[in-house]
Design a protein around this motif. Structure first.
Motif, PDB file in Angstrom:
ATOM      1  N   PHE A  73     -13.284   0.613  -9.371  1.00  0.00           N
ATOM      2  CA  PHE A  73     -12.368   0.323  -8.277  1.00  0.00           C
ATOM      3  C   PHE A  73     -10.936   0.529  -8.743  1.00  0.00           C
ATOM      4  O   PHE A  73     -10.518  -0.020  -9.769  1.00  0.00           O
ATOM      5  CB  PHE A  73     -12.549  -1.119  -7.797  1.00  0.00           C
ATOM      6  CG  PHE A  73     -11.766  -1.452  -6.564  1.00  0.00           C
ATOM      7  CD1 PHE A  73     -12.218  -1.070  -5.316  1.00  0.00           C
ATOM      8  CD2 PHE A  73     -10.560  -2.157  -6.663  1.00  0.00           C
ATOM      9  CE1 PHE A  73     -11.489  -1.379  -4.172  1.00  0.00           C
ATOM     10  CE2 PHE A  73      -9.839  -2.473  -5.533  1.00  0.00           C
ATOM     11  CZ  PHE A  73     -10.303  -2.070  -4.275  1.00  0.00           C
ATOM     12  N   CYS A  75      -7.239  -0.238  -8.232  1.00  0.00           N
ATOM     13  CA  CYS A  75      -6.313  -1.181  -7.598  1.00  0.00           C
ATOM     14  C   CYS A  75      -4.945  -0.522  -7.476  1.00  0.00           C
ATOM     15  O   CYS A  75      -4.180  -0.470  -8.452  1.00  0.00           O
ATOM     16  CB  CYS A  75      -6.202  -2.463  -8.414  1.00  0.00           C
ATOM     17  SG  CYS A  75      -7.753  -3.338  -8.628  1.00  0.00           S
ATOM     18  N   CYS A  77      -2.025  -1.333  -6.106  1.00  0.00           N
ATOM     19  CA  CYS A  77      -1.232  -2.422  -5.524  1.00  0.00           C
ATOM     20  C   CYS A  77       0.150  -1.957  -5.071  1.00  0.00           C
ATOM     21  O   CYS A  77       0.772  -2.583  -4.209  1.00  0.00           O
ATOM     22  CB  CYS A  77      -1.089  -3.556  -6.534  1.00  0.00           C
ATOM     23  SG  CYS A  77      -2.673  -4.250  -7.063  1.00  0.00           S
ATOM     24  N   VAL A  82      -4.925  -1.651  -0.531  1.00  0.00           N
ATOM     25  CA  VAL A  82      -5.261  -2.515  -1.662  1.00  0.00           C
ATOM     26  C   VAL A  82      -5.853  -1.713  -2.803  1.00  0.00           C
ATOM     27  O   VAL A  82      -5.575  -1.954  -3.978  1.00  0.00           O
ATOM     28  CB  VAL A  82      -6.233  -3.622  -1.210  1.00  0.00           C
ATOM     29  CG1 VAL A  82      -6.674  -4.461  -2.399  1.00  0.00           C
ATOM     30  CG2 VAL A  82      -5.588  -4.494  -0.148  1.00  0.00           C
ATOM     31  N   GLY A  83      -6.692  -0.761  -2.482  1.00  0.00           N
ATOM     32  CA  GLY A  83      -7.344   0.053  -3.478  1.00  0.00           C
ATOM     33  C   GLY A  83      -8.532   0.781  -2.894  1.00  0.00           C
ATOM     34  O   GLY A  83      -8.796   0.712  -1.685  1.00  0.00           O
ATOM     35  N   GLY A  99      -3.037   3.650 -10.743  1.00  0.00           N
ATOM     36  CA  GLY A  99      -3.195   2.207 -10.603  1.00  0.00           C
ATOM     37  C   GLY A  99      -4.139   1.639 -11.650  1.00  0.00           C
ATOM     38  O   GLY A  99      -4.590   2.332 -12.566  1.00  0.00           O
TER      39      GLY A  99
END
Length: 312
Positions: A73, A75, A77, A82-83, A99
């Motif tokens: 995942f 991220c 930010c 959100v991701g 990220g």
């Protein structure tokens, strides 16, 4: 774990180790416990130890680390979203520039439930007004349960570390606090139902045995002692909750439900890929195991709700 194989002739080392364990355990019990009926759990432990004389060493197969949920995942930010989950076999090194990446997302993030279970118990312990309680209950609240909840918090971090990069080396840090949690809640329930001082006398040596079981596996790749530490307390606790008189301190329902949740968690662990397929790759069996185990810890934390003076 590998499949269990029996052997007809145990080795002399195994015989000596089990006899030493049985003799030391019985000596501690007869020296410190007045009522012989509380020796039942110890005798069960000794008998199962003798059974392990005839079991071949259980090795940790490398495919144990091959979990179903391998999603990474991203991220993001700093962006509006959100991701997102990265495509399979994507270049993670190039994606890091966009990220922070969480590998094996489901198995890592599901440890938050275990963390919640440990924190809820630790917070309730700090806030609890104990009042006037007997010596046994004081030991449960001041020694046994703090060890359980703080080791549960440690499990969440150790398991996160392991699932971030699954291997035998990282698995050690998952299993070490796990054995401490097993032993502490086991001794709590022993004291809860037998109420003879047996739990307090066995806590320290059993924690030592639990730690040794993990180190022994790490050094020899033999899981027999660790399997004993993990599954035998579960069996004994189930017998106590079902067949013994309810504890004077209450909480039999929460204890029974917590045992059911943990048993369900172990079944989910064994059905990692099947659950991943059934849920259409939404959640894996191992991630569900973390969630159920965390819920079991929350149930144990609810034992702290209420006025202790009413339970004495």
């Amino acid at each position: 774990m590998s499949s269990v194989k029996l052997r007809l002739k145990p080795t002399s080392t195994s015989i000596g180790g089990v006899l030493a364990f049985v003799i030391c355990t019985l000596k501690v019990a007869y020296t410190n416990v007045q009522d012989d009926i509380v020796l039942l759990p110890i005798l069960v432990m000794s008998l199962v130890s003798l059974f392990f004389l005839f079991v071949e060493p259980i090795t940790q197969k490398l495919k144990y680390h091959d979990f179903a949920d391998k999603r990474s995942f991203l991220c993001a930010c700093h962006s509006s979203s959100v991701g997102l989950f990265l495509p399979p076999n994507s270049d993670i090194r190039r994606s890091r520039s966009a990220g922070f990446i969480i590998p094996n997302f489901g198995d890592v993030i599901s440890n938050c439930v275990i963390l919640i279970g440990g924190l809820s118990g630790a917070i309730l312990l700090c806030l609890k007004d104990v009042g006037e309680v007997d010596e046994i209950r004081s030991w449960q609240l001041e020694v046994c349960l703090p060890i359980f909840f703080y080791s549960t918090i440690a499990i969440s971090f150790g398991s996160t570390y392991y699932h971030w990069n699954p291997s035998n080396q990282t698995l050690v840090w998952d299993r070490l606090p796990m054995t401490v949690a097993f032993v502490s809640i086991f001794c709590y329930i022993l004291e809860d139902y037998l109420n003879k001082g047996i739990g307090s006398y066995l806590l320290s040596p059993l924690i030592l045995i639990g730690v040794i079981s993990v180190l022994y596996w790490n050094w020899t790749d033999d899981l027999r002692l660790y399997a004993l530490v993990q599954f035998l307390p579960l069996f004994v606790m189930t017998v106590l909750v079902i067949f013994y008189q309810p504890s004077r301190y209450g909480g039999a329902v929460q204890q029974g439900l917590a045992l059911l949740l943990y048993a369900a968690a172990k079944m989910c662990e064994d059905r990692d890929y099947e659950i991943w397929t059934i849920t259409k790759k939404t959640i894996s069996g191992h991630s569900l195991k973390h969630i159920l185990a965390g819920m079991a810890s929350v149930l144990i934390a609810t034992l702290l709700v209420g006025n202790e003076e009413n339970n004495v």
